[in-house]
Design a protein around this motif. Structure first.
Motif, PDB file in Angstrom:
ATOM      1  N   VAL A 137      46.436  34.950  27.077  1.00  0.00           N
ATOM      2  CA  VAL A 137      45.843  36.266  26.512  1.00  0.00           C
ATOM      3  C   VAL A 137      45.598  37.774  25.801  1.00  0.00           C
ATOM      4  O   VAL A 137      46.768  38.042  25.511  1.00  0.00           O
ATOM      5  CB  VAL A 137      46.532  37.174  28.287  1.00  0.00           C
ATOM      6  N   PHE A 142      42.881  40.521  29.466  1.00  0.00           N
ATOM      7  CA  PHE A 142      43.513  41.538  30.339  1.00  0.00           C
ATOM      8  C   PHE A 142      43.105  42.322  30.760  1.00  0.00           C
ATOM      9  O   PHE A 142      42.619  42.044  31.851  1.00  0.00           O
ATOM     10  CB  PHE A 142      44.697  41.773  29.406  1.00  0.00           C
ATOM     11  N   CYS A 145      40.372  39.983  33.780  1.00  0.00           N
ATOM     12  CA  CYS A 145      40.871  38.784  34.422  1.00  0.00           C
ATOM     13  C   CYS A 145      41.859  40.522  35.538  1.00  0.00           C
ATOM     14  O   CYS A 145      41.363  40.725  37.328  1.00  0.00           O
ATOM     15  CB  CYS A 145      42.363  39.007  34.457  1.00  0.00           C
ATOM     16  N   ASN A 146      41.658  41.258  35.011  1.00  0.00           N
ATOM     17  CA  ASN A 146      42.152  43.002  35.765  1.00  0.00           C
ATOM     18  C   ASN A 146      41.215  43.843  36.617  1.00  0.00           C
ATOM     19  O   ASN A 146      41.474  43.815  37.685  1.00  0.00           O
ATOM     20  CB  ASN A 146      42.851  44.019  35.414  1.00  0.00           C
ATOM     21  N   ALA A 151      42.549  37.877  38.323  1.00  0.00           N
ATOM     22  CA  ALA A 151      44.570  37.664  37.515  1.00  0.00           C
ATOM     23  C   ALA A 151      44.684  38.868  37.375  1.00  0.00           C
ATOM     24  O   ALA A 151      44.633  38.992  35.900  1.00  0.00           O
ATOM     25  CB  ALA A 151      44.634  36.365  37.143  1.00  0.00           C
ATOM     26  N   MET A 152      45.393  39.475  38.121  1.00  0.00           N
ATOM     27  CA  MET A 152      45.173  40.659  37.657  1.00  0.00           C
ATOM     28  C   MET A 152      46.777  40.456  37.745  1.00  0.00           C
ATOM     29  O   MET A 152      48.071  40.435  38.092  1.00  0.00           O
ATOM     30  CB  MET A 152      45.675  41.793  39.497  1.00  0.00           C
ATOM     31  N   GLY A 153      47.278  41.498  36.367  1.00  0.00           N
ATOM     32  CA  GLY A 153      48.578  42.359  36.601  1.00  0.00           C
ATOM     33  C   GLY A 153      49.156  43.151  35.359  1.00  0.00           C
ATOM     34  O   GLY A 153      48.028  44.043  35.394  1.00  0.00           O
ATOM     35  N   VAL A 159      49.760  38.776  33.113  1.00  0.00           N
ATOM     36  CA  VAL A 159      48.409  37.937  33.582  1.00  0.00           C
ATOM     37  C   VAL A 159      48.486  36.466  33.135  1.00  0.00           C
ATOM     38  O   VAL A 159      47.168  35.220  34.187  1.00  0.00           O
ATOM     39  CB  VAL A 159      47.177  38.697  32.959  1.00  0.00           C
ATOM     40  N   LYS A 162      49.731  34.588  35.773  1.00  0.00           N
ATOM     41  CA  LYS A 162      49.137  34.722  37.101  1.00  0.00           C
ATOM     42  C   LYS A 162      48.084  33.396  37.042  1.00  0.00           C
ATOM     43  O   LYS A 162      47.398  32.818  38.013  1.00  0.00           O
ATOM     44  CB  LYS A 162      48.612  35.994  37.475  1.00  0.00           C
TER      45      LYS A 162
END
Length: 215
Positions: A137, A142, A145-146, A151-153, A159, A162
């Motif tokens: 990632v 990042f 995904c957000n 795949a949020m983190g 991330v 996830k």
């Protein structure tokens, strides 16, 4: 985002690019390792320009070690943080010579023990050189995904964790490349190109419709 939508996104990315590849130029696992090490806080384009001159001269641990720190610097001085990177390259070559018979270890712990090699770099090498279903990632992944809610983190570790949970096994080997390329060329940082995005209708980015309406 539900898993059905995630699979649809992955299927579209796969259909558009069935065999994604890193944009770094490499021919051996060692070249890949060095290129990824050099790419931290630098563009793949800048790394490729430097290694296009370096690798024809030295592309093995022994050959690069023989150049020495100052010799390596002459080839990579156009890359950001070249001083520390040159030192890490030489230290890495020394360890590969002393402990791994000049071979790149197919082992996460051994890779992360190399100077300048963190989890992300190890993931890239294990995935790209050895076909492991690891997911590195970076800032592009990042953001994608957000922003899309795929795949949020709060950080890259979250991330990655996830992604490893929600990405089906059939897509795991290639998802790193799909997401990084999508972030690099479509879901860019300042103004995502939603109007030309192949997954725009599946994306859950709150501001996407406004961008589409204005394109």
């Amino acid at each position: 985002m539900n898993n059905q939508k995630r699979v649809q996104i992955l299927e579209r990315l796969q259909a558009e690019n069935p065999h994604p590849q890193t944009e770094l130029h490499w021919t051996t696992p060692f070249e890949l390792l060095i290129s990824v090490l050099l790419s931290a806080q630098a563009t793949d384009v800048s790394v490729n320009k430097a290694t296009a001159k370096l690798y024809p001269i030295a592309n093995t641990p022994q050959a690069i070690f023989d150049l020495g720190v100052d010799g390596v610097k002459q080839y990579i001085k156009t890359i950001g943080l070249f001083n520390s990177k040159a030192e890490n390259v030489i230290k890495t070559c020394r360890i590969l010579l002393d402990k791994h018979n000049s071979e790149i270890p197919e082992d996460r712990e051994a890779l992360e023990a190399l100077p300048g090699v963190g989890r992300k770099t190890a993931n890239v090498v294990l995935n790209t050189a050895f076909g492991w279903p690891t997911i590195a990632v970076d800032t592009h992944i990042f953001r994608v995904c957000n922003r899309t809610k795929f795949a949020m983190g709060k950080n890259v570790e979250q991330v990655e964790e996830k992604l490893l949970k929600v990405v089906p096994a059939a897509f795991k080997v290639d998802v790193h490349h799909w997401l990084i390329l999508h972030g690099r060329y479509t879901c860019i940082a300042r103004k995502p190109r939603c109007g030309s995005c192949i997954i725009e209708d599946l994306c859950e980015f709150p501001g996407r419709q406004e961008i589409v309406d204005n394109t």
